[in-house]
Write a protein that holds these residues in place. Structure first.
Motif, PDB file in Angstrom:
ATOM      1  N   VAL A  31      91.894  55.303  40.138  1.00 22.80           N
ATOM      2  CA  VAL A  31      93.291  54.904  40.309  1.00 22.80           C
ATOM      3  C   VAL A  31      93.390  53.429  40.679  1.00 22.80           C
ATOM      4  CG1 VAL A  31      95.365  55.269  41.706  1.00 22.80           C
ATOM      5  CG2 VAL A  31      94.057  57.234  40.896  1.00 22.80           C
ATOM      6  N   ILE A  32      92.491  52.953  41.523  1.00 21.43           N
ATOM      7  CA  ILE A  32      92.509  51.536  41.913  1.00 21.43           C
ATOM      8  C   ILE A  32      92.270  50.635  40.708  1.00 21.43           C
ATOM      9  CG2 ILE A  32      91.259  49.784  43.235  1.00 21.43           C
ATOM     10  CD1 ILE A  32      90.879  51.823  45.431  1.00 21.43           C
ATOM     11  N   ARG A  33      91.396  51.050  39.808  1.00 19.58           N
ATOM     12  CA  ARG A  33      91.121  50.229  38.619  1.00 19.58           C
ATOM     13  C   ARG A  33      92.363  50.083  37.739  1.00 19.58           C
ATOM     14  NH1 ARG A  33      85.785  52.486  39.065  1.00 19.58           N
ATOM     15  NH2 ARG A  33      86.406  54.408  38.006  1.00 19.58           N
ATOM     16  N   GLY A  34      93.294  51.007  37.815  1.00 20.81           N
ATOM     17  CA  GLY A  34      94.499  50.923  37.000  1.00 20.81           C
ATOM     18  C   GLY A  34      95.527  49.942  37.516  1.00 20.81           C
ATOM     19  N   LEU A  35      95.276  49.329  38.687  1.00 15.49           N
ATOM     20  CA  LEU A  35      96.239  48.400  39.265  1.00 15.49           C
ATOM     21  C   LEU A  35      96.032  46.962  38.820  1.00 15.49           C
ATOM     22  CD1 LEU A  35      96.365  49.677  42.964  1.00 15.49           C
ATOM     23  CD2 LEU A  35      97.998  50.152  41.138  1.00 15.49           C
ATOM     24  N   ALA A  36      95.128  46.735  37.896  1.00 12.86           N
ATOM     25  CA  ALA A  36      94.807  45.361  37.507  1.00 12.86           C
ATOM     26  C   ALA A  36      96.013  44.604  36.962  1.00 12.86           C
ATOM     27  CB  ALA A  36      93.688  45.373  36.463  1.00 12.86           C
ATOM     28  N   GLY A  37      96.956  45.278  36.351  1.00 15.04           N
ATOM     29  CA  GLY A  37      98.099  44.600  35.751  1.00 15.04           C
ATOM     30  C   GLY A  37      99.275  44.389  36.678  1.00 15.04           C
ATOM     31  N   TYR A  38      99.138  44.695  37.980  1.00 16.39           N
ATOM     32  CA  TYR A  38     100.252  44.564  38.917  1.00 16.39           C
ATOM     33  C   TYR A  38      99.935  43.509  39.968  1.00 16.39           C
ATOM     34  CZ  TYR A  38     101.610  49.072  36.928  1.00 16.39           C
ATOM     35  OH  TYR A  38     101.959  50.073  36.064  1.00 16.39           O
ATOM     36  N   ASP A  39     100.959  42.733  40.344  1.00 17.59           N
ATOM     37  CA  ASP A  39     100.747  41.747  41.406  1.00 17.59           C
ATOM     38  C   ASP A  39     100.791  42.444  42.765  1.00 17.59           C
ATOM     39  OD1 ASP A  39     103.623  41.387  42.679  1.00 17.59           O
ATOM     40  OD2 ASP A  39     103.876  41.460  40.498  1.00 17.59           O
ATOM     41  N   THR A  40     100.232  41.794  43.750  1.00 20.00           N
ATOM     42  CA  THR A  40     100.075  42.397  45.075  1.00 20.00           C
ATOM     43  C   THR A  40     101.407  42.756  45.702  1.00 20.00           C
ATOM     44  OG1 THR A  40      98.060  41.096  45.404  1.00 20.00           O
ATOM     45  CG2 THR A  40      99.063  42.063  47.358  1.00 20.00           C
ATOM     46  N   THR A  41     102.410  41.901  45.524  1.00 17.92           N
ATOM     47  CA  THR A  41     103.721  42.169  46.127  1.00 17.92           C
ATOM     48  C   THR A  41     104.323  43.463  45.600  1.00 17.92           C
ATOM     49  OG1 THR A  41     104.112  39.797  46.374  1.00 17.92           O
ATOM     50  CG2 THR A  41     106.034  41.249  46.483  1.00 17.92           C
ATOM     51  N   THR A  42     104.240  43.670  44.277  1.00 17.74           N
ATOM     52  CA  THR A  42     104.784  44.891  43.685  1.00 17.74           C
ATOM     53  C   THR A  42     104.084  46.128  44.230  1.00 17.74           C
ATOM     54  OG1 THR A  42     105.351  43.702  41.653  1.00 17.74           O
ATOM     55  CG2 THR A  42     105.208  46.099  41.515  1.00 17.74           C
ATOM     56  N   VAL A  43     102.767  46.034  44.340  1.00 15.96           N
ATOM     57  CA  VAL A  43     102.006  47.184  44.849  1.00 15.96           C
ATOM     58  C   VAL A  43     102.377  47.475  46.301  1.00 15.96           C
ATOM     59  CG1 VAL A  43      99.696  48.045  45.379  1.00 15.96           C
ATOM     60  CG2 VAL A  43     100.093  46.790  43.259  1.00 15.96           C
ATOM     61  N   VAL A  44     102.467  46.440  47.115  1.00 14.51           N
ATOM     62  CA  VAL A  44     102.785  46.630  48.531  1.00 14.51           C
ATOM     63  C   VAL A  44     104.180  47.222  48.701  1.00 14.51           C
ATOM     64  CG1 VAL A  44     103.202  45.442  50.708  1.00 14.51           C
ATOM     65  CG2 VAL A  44     101.215  44.832  49.313  1.00 14.51           C
ATOM     66  N   VAL A  45     105.146  46.706  47.943  1.00 16.94           N
ATOM     67  CA  VAL A  45     106.517  47.215  48.047  1.00 16.94           C
ATOM     68  C   VAL A  45     106.582  48.679  47.611  1.00 16.94           C
ATOM     69  CG1 VAL A  45     108.849  47.009  47.102  1.00 16.94           C
ATOM     70  CG2 VAL A  45     107.603  44.961  47.796  1.00 16.94           C
ATOM     71  N   ALA A  46     105.918  49.007  46.504  1.00 20.05           N
ATOM     72  CA  ALA A  46     105.945  50.389  46.003  1.00 20.05           C
ATOM     73  C   ALA A  46     105.300  51.344  47.008  1.00 20.05           C
ATOM     74  CB  ALA A  46     105.230  50.458  44.661  1.00 20.05           C
ATOM     75  N   VAL A  47     104.167  50.948  47.565  1.00 20.70           N
ATOM     76  CA  VAL A  47     103.497  51.807  48.541  1.00 20.70           C
ATOM     77  C   VAL A  47     104.342  51.952  49.802  1.00 20.70           C
ATOM     78  CG1 VAL A  47     101.498  51.972  50.077  1.00 20.70           C
ATOM     79  CG2 VAL A  47     101.177  51.350  47.680  1.00 20.70           C
ATOM     80  N   ALA A  48     104.947  50.863  50.242  1.00 18.06           N
ATOM     81  CA  ALA A  48     105.777  50.919  51.452  1.00 18.06           C
ATOM     82  C   ALA A  48     106.962  51.858  51.267  1.00 18.06           C
ATOM     83  CB  ALA A  48     106.262  49.512  51.808  1.00 18.06           C
ATOM     84  N   ILE A  49     107.600  51.800  50.103  1.00 15.29           N
ATOM     85  CA  ILE A  49     108.740  52.699  49.844  1.00 15.29           C
ATOM     86  C   ILE A  49     108.279  54.155  49.839  1.00 15.29           C
ATOM     87  CG2 ILE A  49     110.407  53.419  48.090  1.00 15.29           C
ATOM     88  CD1 ILE A  49     110.619  50.469  47.276  1.00 15.29           C
ATOM     89  N   THR A  50     107.194  54.421  49.117  1.00 14.21           N
ATOM     90  CA  THR A  50     106.730  55.808  48.988  1.00 14.21           C
ATOM     91  C   THR A  50     106.274  56.379  50.323  1.00 14.21           C
ATOM     92  OG1 THR A  50     105.937  55.182  46.788  1.00 14.21           O
ATOM     93  CG2 THR A  50     105.291  57.336  47.605  1.00 14.21           C
ATOM     94  N   VAL A  51     105.417  55.651  51.024  1.00 12.03           N
ATOM     95  CA  VAL A  51     104.898  56.137  52.307  1.00 12.03           C
ATOM     96  C   VAL A  51     106.013  56.168  53.352  1.00 12.03           C
ATOM     97  CG1 VAL A  51     103.255  55.696  54.170  1.00 12.03           C
ATOM     98  CG2 VAL A  51     102.576  55.337  51.792  1.00 12.03           C
ATOM     99  N   GLY A  52     106.850  55.139  53.366  1.00 12.40           N
ATOM    100  CA  GLY A  52     107.900  55.082  54.369  1.00 12.40           C
ATOM    101  C   GLY A  52     108.887  56.227  54.259  1.00 12.40           C
ATOM    102  N   VAL A  53     109.385  56.477  53.047  1.00 10.48           N
ATOM    103  CA  VAL A  53     110.333  57.578  52.866  1.00 10.48           C
ATOM    104  C   VAL A  53     109.664  58.914  53.182  1.00 10.48           C
ATOM    105  CG1 VAL A  53     111.731  58.834  51.186  1.00 10.48           C
ATOM    106  CG2 VAL A  53     111.728  56.334  51.189  1.00 10.48           C
ATOM    107  N   THR A  54     108.430  59.081  52.739  1.00 11.10           N
ATOM    108  CA  THR A  54     107.727  60.345  52.970  1.00 11.10           C
ATOM    109  C   THR A  54     107.554  60.629  54.451  1.00 11.10           C
ATOM    110  OG1 THR A  54     106.526  60.076  50.878  1.00 11.10           O
ATOM    111  CG2 THR A  54     105.625  61.637  52.477  1.00 11.10           C
ATOM    112  N   LEU A  55     107.171  59.620  55.229  1.00 11.73           N
ATOM    113  CA  LEU A  55     106.885  59.835  56.644  1.00 11.73           C
ATOM    114  C   LEU A  55     108.146  59.863  57.507  1.00 11.73           C
ATOM    115  CD1 LEU A  55     103.724  57.596  57.233  1.00 11.73           C
ATOM    116  CD2 LEU A  55     103.834  60.050  56.778  1.00 11.73           C
TER     117      LEU A  55
END
Length: 548
Positions: A291-315
């Protein structure tokens, strides 16, 4: 095909699962949290790795796990708490998917509302395996266990239905609320109907097969797959069909199955749960590098924002929803407590109970299996929007909740001091035991009045004396329990001594049978018959006498 490497890998996995279970039993840590960590470590080592096939998980792994959990659940308890269960397994799942979807649509570059709802649906349903394993070990109150079980049984069907609607919208012409609602209701109602139909068929089959435990077990093992396949074949919720079938069959099993069949069925399903859960949690950790190898085409900001939304809403959404529904005025937050008159008085949920339920929302294999079903391309031939990013967000949520909450769940419960009242539980069991013996004595009186020629009065009187002696022990135990003011059941030296004597006698009988076999005086077949008799007698003894 070279089978040796595959066989070696399977044996190694079995060994790891067994060792982790041994460690978990002695440390109190949940195996469901330890296995993904081991899986991650193995995934980064050189050698073969097993990708997670969502079709295999959904068709071959999820149905038996859900069916086994449903068999162990209480349909009556879930029905008493149905409003809260529906609130957690349907409404909360819908809200989680919608909020994550909106967050992705507004703040994540390249994501659409449908794609966000898809990942929201995948991470919305908690997997109760870790929470239940810890909860039972630390002695959580039965009402909390019931809610965790009920939520875990029903939320998967809600999430998978929402996911299918979101994927159809993302790959087709867009999202339509009326169409989505109609599809959801149709899948849910159809799943319930299919589950009830399968349960009825199993009950019909169980009557002529009750005398043969092997045939009864074969039907039991085939039931979840039959319910799932039938549901999927007519395009309704196969997962919900499995759950409903399991709840109904489990509720009627005490009347329809023989004692030998129940013992064997319980043993078979315990083994199935142990092996499937172990392999599944190992697989969860092994997906991280790919799964980590599939993130090559995304910038760090997009990944951080997406993870923050998903984890934040879930928790954050889960405890907020529990506070609003369980602590707010109204019937939804109320639970029943057995009163002295046998009725049920409404009692408010406490803040400690809400905290425990909030921390029980660990995610697991269903989330990964669901998100891996996302197609690579849409119907227009374009790549599915942000698919690799959605996979990564789901894996992060699973690992954060499964490892983080799973490892801290037991310490938190101990700090809060939330435990079931063992004295009340022991009192209830002994009241039921005494009532069952009194019913047996009444049945003997009725049998004696019928004057059967083939049943002598001496036989009935011998059985009556045994039952009266047992009833006397139960009443003595009830007196101790009713007069007890301690946190747990009272320890009776006489009871402990009686248990020790029975165990010594069983061990001596078993050793003597072995000496007969070794001396050639008893065949191995005869030994197995006598061993089974002694094993059944030993199985009646409690594991922890102090809680009986």
């Amino acid at each position: 095909m070279h089978v040796e490497p595959v066989l070696l890998f399977v044996l190694a996995a079995v060994a790891v699962v067994a060792v982790v279970r041994w460690v978990a039993g002695r440390t109190g840590l949940p195996a469901a949290a330890l296995l993904p960590i081991i899986g991650i470590g193995y995934a980064f080592l050189p050698g073969p790795n097993i990708p997670l096939d969502p079709d295999i998980v959904l068709a071959f792994v999820l149905p038996p796990l859900l069916y086994s959990a449903a068999l162990d659940s209480s349909m009556l308890a879930i029905r008493r708490n149905l409003a809260t269960v529906v609130s957690l397994s349907v409404v909360l799942v819908l809200l989680t998917a919608l909020l994550i979807g909106l967050g992705f649509a507004w703040f994540v570059t390249g994501a659409t509302l449908a794609a966000g709802i898809a990942v929201g649906a995948a991470v919305a349903p908690p997997d109760p395996v870790a929470a239940l394993a810890v909860g039972r070990k630390v002695g959580l109150p039965p009402r909390i266990i019931t809610l965790i079980q009920g939520e875990g049984l029903l939320n998967d069907a809600t999430a998978l239905t929402i996911l299918s609607v979101a994927v159809a919208a993302a790959t087709g012409d867009g999202f339509s609320a009326p169409s989505a609602l109609g599809q959801f209701l149709g899948a849910a109602v159809g799943g319930v109907a299919v589950g009830a139909l399968v349960a009825f068929a199993v009950r019909v089959l169980s009557r002529p097969l009750s005398g043969d435990p092997m045939l009864a077990n074969a039907v039991s093992l085939a039931t979840p797959f039959g319910a799932y396949l039938l549901g999927e074949a007519i395009h309704v919720s196969g997962v919900l069909a499995v759950v409903v079938a399991g709840l109904i069959v489990g509720h009627h099993t005490p009347r329809s199955a023989s004692g030998a069949g129940r013992l064997q069925t319980n043993a078979v399903w315990r083994l199935v749960d142990f092996m499937l859960e172990g392999f599944v949690f190992l697989l969860i950790g092994q997906q991280l590098p790919e799964v980590i190898r599939g993130l090559a085409g995304y910038d760090t900001t997009t990944v951080v924002v997406a993870v923050a939304i998903t984890v934040g809403v879930t928790l954050l959404l889960r405890p907020l929803w529990l506070v609003l529904t369980l602590l707010a005025p109204g019937a939804l937050h109320r639970r029943g407590r057995r009163g002295s008159t046998g009725g049920r008085a409404p009692v408010r949920w406490t803040g400690r109970e809400v905290v425990v339920l909030s921390w029980a929302g660990t995610r697991g294999v269903i989330s990964l299996a669901a998100i891996f079903t996302l197609p690579l391309v849409t119907e227009a031939g374009t790549p599915f929007p942000a698919r690799d990013l959605l996979l990564f967000c789901t894996v992060v949520v699973v690992l954060v909740t499964l490892v983080g909450q799973g490892l801290t769940f037991a310490p938190m419960v101990r700090v809060l001091g939330l435990r079931a009242d063992d004295n009340d539980q022991a009192l209830l069991r002994n009241e039921a035991r005494a009532a069952s013996v009194e019913a047996a004595l009444t049945a003997l009186d009725e049998l004696e009045e019928q004057e059967h020629d083939d049943i002598s009065g001496q036989v009935i009187e011998t059985m009556r004396e045994q039952l009266r002696a047992r009833l006397s022990r139960y009443r003595d135990r009830l007196s101790l329990l009713r007069d007890n003011d301690a946190a747990g059941p009272p320890i009776s030296p006489q009871y402990e001594a009686a248990l020790h004597v029975r165990r010594v006698a069983i061990d001596a009988q078993r050793e003597e049978c072995l000496r007969w076999r070794d001396a050639g005086r008893l065949s191995d077949e005869g030994l197995r018959v006598l061993e089974r008799e002694l094993d059944l007698e030993e199985r009646l003894l409690p594991d922890r006498p102090a809680r009986r």
